[in-house]
Design a protein around this motif. Structure first.
Motif, PDB file in Angstrom:
ATOM      1  N   VAL A 177       0.860  -1.186   0.000  1.00 50.16           N
ATOM      2  CA  VAL A 177       0.000   0.000   0.000  1.00 50.16           C
ATOM      3  C   VAL A 177       0.895   1.234   0.000  1.00 50.16           C
ATOM      4  O   VAL A 177       1.745   1.391   0.888  1.00 50.16           O
ATOM      5  CB  VAL A 177      -0.933   0.021   1.233  1.00 50.16           C
ATOM      6  N   TYR A 178       0.704   2.101  -0.977  1.00 51.56           N
ATOM      7  CA  TYR A 178       1.498   3.322  -1.104  1.00 51.56           C
ATOM      8  C   TYR A 178       0.571   4.527  -1.125  1.00 51.56           C
ATOM      9  O   TYR A 178      -0.380   4.573  -1.904  1.00 51.56           O
ATOM     10  CB  TYR A 178       2.312   3.303  -2.402  1.00 51.56           C
ATOM     11  N   TYR A 179       0.878   5.497  -0.275  1.00 56.40           N
ATOM     12  CA  TYR A 179       0.216   6.797  -0.360  1.00 56.40           C
ATOM     13  C   TYR A 179       1.117   7.709  -1.183  1.00 56.40           C
ATOM     14  O   TYR A 179       2.334   7.785  -0.944  1.00 56.40           O
ATOM     15  CB  TYR A 179      -0.023   7.371   1.030  1.00 56.40           C
ATOM     16  N   VAL A 180       0.535   8.381  -2.173  1.00 54.48           N
ATOM     17  CA  VAL A 180       1.288   9.224  -3.107  1.00 54.48           C
ATOM     18  C   VAL A 180       0.668  10.623  -3.079  1.00 54.48           C
ATOM     19  O   VAL A 180      -0.143  10.983  -3.941  1.00 54.48           O
ATOM     20  CB  VAL A 180       1.255   8.648  -4.532  1.00 54.48           C
ATOM     21  N   PRO A 181       1.003  11.431  -2.064  1.00 46.33           N
ATOM     22  CA  PRO A 181       0.444  12.782  -2.041  1.00 46.33           C
ATOM     23  C   PRO A 181       0.970  13.612  -3.201  1.00 46.33           C
ATOM     24  O   PRO A 181       2.012  13.308  -3.799  1.00 46.33           O
ATOM     25  CB  PRO A 181       0.917  13.336  -0.691  1.00 46.33           C
ATOM     26  N   ALA A 182       0.224  14.651  -3.528  1.00 49.12           N
ATOM     27  CA  ALA A 182       0.658  15.565  -4.585  1.00 49.12           C
ATOM     28  C   ALA A 182       2.098  15.987  -4.326  1.00 49.12           C
ATOM     29  O   ALA A 182       2.494  16.266  -3.197  1.00 49.12           O
ATOM     30  CB  ALA A 182      -0.256  16.781  -4.622  1.00 49.12           C
ATOM     31  N   GLY A 183       2.891  16.008  -5.395  1.00 44.17           N
ATOM     32  CA  GLY A 183       4.286  16.397  -5.291  1.00 44.17           C
ATOM     33  C   GLY A 183       5.259  15.236  -5.287  1.00 44.17           C
ATOM     34  O   GLY A 183       6.444  15.426  -5.597  1.00 44.17           O
ATOM     35  N   VAL A 184       4.812  14.022  -4.953  1.00 46.56           N
ATOM     36  CA  VAL A 184       5.711  12.874  -4.921  1.00 46.56           C
ATOM     37  C   VAL A 184       5.921  12.364  -6.348  1.00 46.56           C
ATOM     38  O   VAL A 184       4.964  12.008  -7.045  1.00 46.56           O
ATOM     39  CB  VAL A 184       5.153  11.751  -4.030  1.00 46.56           C
ATOM     40  N   VAL A 185       7.157  12.334  -6.794  1.00 56.01           N
ATOM     41  CA  VAL A 185       7.491  11.784  -8.104  1.00 56.01           C
ATOM     42  C   VAL A 185       7.244  10.275  -8.048  1.00 56.01           C
ATOM     43  O   VAL A 185       7.647   9.602  -7.097  1.00 56.01           O
ATOM     44  CB  VAL A 185       8.949  12.093  -8.476  1.00 56.01           C
ATOM     45  N   HIS A 186       6.578   9.727  -9.063  1.00 52.71           N
ATOM     46  CA  HIS A 186       6.161   8.335  -8.957  1.00 52.71           C
ATOM     47  C   HIS A 186       5.941   7.722 -10.339  1.00 52.71           C
ATOM     48  O   HIS A 186       5.797   8.423 -11.339  1.00 52.71           O
ATOM     49  CB  HIS A 186       4.863   8.239  -8.146  1.00 52.71           C
ATOM     50  N   ALA A 187       5.866   6.396 -10.360  1.00 57.85           N
ATOM     51  CA  ALA A 187       5.507   5.651 -11.575  1.00 57.85           C
ATOM     52  C   ALA A 187       5.300   4.191 -11.207  1.00 57.85           C
ATOM     53  O   ALA A 187       6.057   3.629 -10.415  1.00 57.85           O
ATOM     54  CB  ALA A 187       6.593   5.763 -12.643  1.00 57.85           C
ATOM     55  N   LEU A 188       4.282   3.589 -11.778  1.00 53.33           N
ATOM     56  CA  LEU A 188       4.142   2.141 -11.706  1.00 53.33           C
ATOM     57  C   LEU A 188       5.042   1.509 -12.753  1.00 53.33           C
ATOM     58  O   LEU A 188       5.179   2.018 -13.870  1.00 53.33           O
ATOM     59  CB  LEU A 188       2.695   1.727 -11.964  1.00 53.33           C
ATOM     60  N   GLY A 189       5.627   0.365 -12.391  1.00 51.40           N
ATOM     61  CA  GLY A 189       6.452  -0.367 -13.329  1.00 51.40           C
ATOM     62  C   GLY A 189       5.693  -1.498 -13.988  1.00 51.40           C
ATOM     63  O   GLY A 189       4.564  -1.849 -13.604  1.00 51.40           O
ATOM     64  N   ALA A 190       6.308  -2.093 -15.002  1.00 57.31           N
ATOM     65  CA  ALA A 190       5.687  -3.179 -15.748  1.00 57.31           C
ATOM     66  C   ALA A 190       5.391  -4.359 -14.828  1.00 57.31           C
ATOM     67  O   ALA A 190       6.171  -4.682 -13.933  1.00 57.31           O
ATOM     68  CB  ALA A 190       6.603  -3.610 -16.887  1.00 57.31           C
ATOM     69  N   GLY A 191       4.244  -4.998 -15.068  1.00 56.17           N
ATOM     70  CA  GLY A 191       3.892  -6.209 -14.343  1.00 56.17           C
ATOM     71  C   GLY A 191       3.030  -6.005 -13.118  1.00 56.17           C
ATOM     72  O   GLY A 191       2.859  -6.934 -12.319  1.00 56.17           O
ATOM     73  N   LEU A 192       2.448  -4.817 -12.948  1.00 55.83           N
ATOM     74  CA  LEU A 192       1.662  -4.518 -11.756  1.00 55.83           C
ATOM     75  C   LEU A 192       0.180  -4.363 -12.100  1.00 55.83           C
ATOM     76  O   LEU A 192      -0.175  -3.820 -13.145  1.00 55.83           O
ATOM     77  CB  LEU A 192       2.159  -3.234 -11.086  1.00 55.83           C
TER      78      LEU A 192
END
Length: 330
Positions: A177-192
């Motif tokens: 479980v990940y919380y990603v508030p505005a401003g957090v650089v992020h990306a889902l990777g392949a296979g999710l």
């Protein structure tokens, strides 16, 4: 009182260059092509999901709100969404719910906050959370920046083609479980395969996209200056995990200024009641059962479905064996 009841929604499917076909586990009628997103409950102008059951079948949240406003001029929204269920600035339904299939890596991106000056008119910022439902061995995601990365350091890495070196890349597992508030650089990777809960916003600033073409064969637009301007350079919130909860009890996952999300497992029979201050949304993750409400109604539930329980509905009973996320307004 109104004739409101648990509302199930039909998803809207979004073709994405990074999408796949795994959403067909829940939606056998998945349209052809690389489907990356199922918007399973949305009242955003880019996609309003229709109600799939009962007398209001075919209505959207927007059109149902209009109908209720005519019938109950002073309290239509309160009956459906509760006192907290309408965004105070936009006057709109405040959340958007998705299921995501990342066959390939998503672009590295960042979302603005509500106060970012470059937001399109009428748009919200975008804080979100992920629940990883499935992950191929070795699948990874990006959640924040590498330790010590500054704005100048990130800008330099982007300019020199070393963007990935400035990012925090972690192995993802089912149940993360990940919380990603505005401003957090992020990306889902392949296979999710991921359930996503977010503010009702479709604003994304791409920082890096692997130099690949989009569905039209052209490079997708980057928004480097906007991304650098709204990125957070502090460590991201620590991730957590789904744990097997006691049956018929909600366990907290994320409490934020924008939504409260909990996880629970129904076994046989579980009583609940809506709070008149807020709607409830149930995202059914696994299993089957029913929702019974105390106006002599019952609806079957199954994995992949998303339900909105109106604020004024009151007492209800869940039966069967299934797991779900419950989302309310704080």
């Amino acid at each position: 009182m109104s004739l409101l009841y648990p509302l199930r929604f039909s998803p809207l499917f979004k073709e994405r260059v990074w999408g796949g076909r795994r959403l067909s586990r829940w939606f056998p009628d998945l349209p052809p092509g690389p489907i990356g997103e199922a918007w399973v409950l949305s009242d955003h102008p880019q996609g309003r999901t229709p109600i799939a059951n009962g007398p209001f079948r075919g209505e959207t949240i927007q059109s149902l709100r209009q109908r209720l406003a005519e019938a109950y001029p002073d309290r239509g929204d309160q009956l459906l969404l509760g006192r907290k269920g309408v965004h105070p600035r936009t006057g709109e339904f405040p959340l958007l719910f998705k299921l995501l299939d990342a066959r390939d890596d998503l672009s590295v991106q960042v979302h603005p906050g509500d106060d970012f000056p470059g937001l399109p008119p009428g748009e919200l910022g975008k804080s979100e959370m992920w629940v990883v439902l499935d992950a191929e061995p070795g699948a990874r995601l990006i959640h924040g920046l590498a330790d010590g990365t500054t704005r100048a350091g990130l800008a330099g890495a982007v300019a020199q083609g070393r963007t990935m070196e400035a990012l925090r890349s972690v192995t993802a597992r089912p149940g993360d479980v990940y919380y990603v508030p505005a401003g957090v650089v992020h990306a889902l990777g392949a296979g999710l395969l991921v359930a996503e809960i977010q503010q009702s916003s479709d604003t994304t600033y791409r920082l890096y996209d692997y130099d690949r073409p989009g569905l039209d064969g052209k490079p997708r637009e980057l928004h480097i200056e906007q991304a650098l301007a709204c990125a957070s350079y502090a460590p991201p919130p620590a991730p957590s995990r789904l744990r097997t909860p006691e049956p018929n009890r909600w366990e907290p996952l994320v409490t934020s200024p924008y939504f409260i999300t909990e996880y629970g497992r129904c076994m046989n029979c579980w009583y609940g009641a809506t709070d008149p201050n807020t709607f409830e949304v149930l995202m059914i993750l696994e299993g089957t059962g029913t929702i019974e409400w105390f106006r002599e109604g019952v609806e079957p539930v199954a994995a992949g479905q998303t339900w909105l329980l109106p604020a004024e509905m009151g007492r209800y009973r869940l039966t069967g064996e299934f797991s779900a996320l419950r989302v309310r307004m704080p």
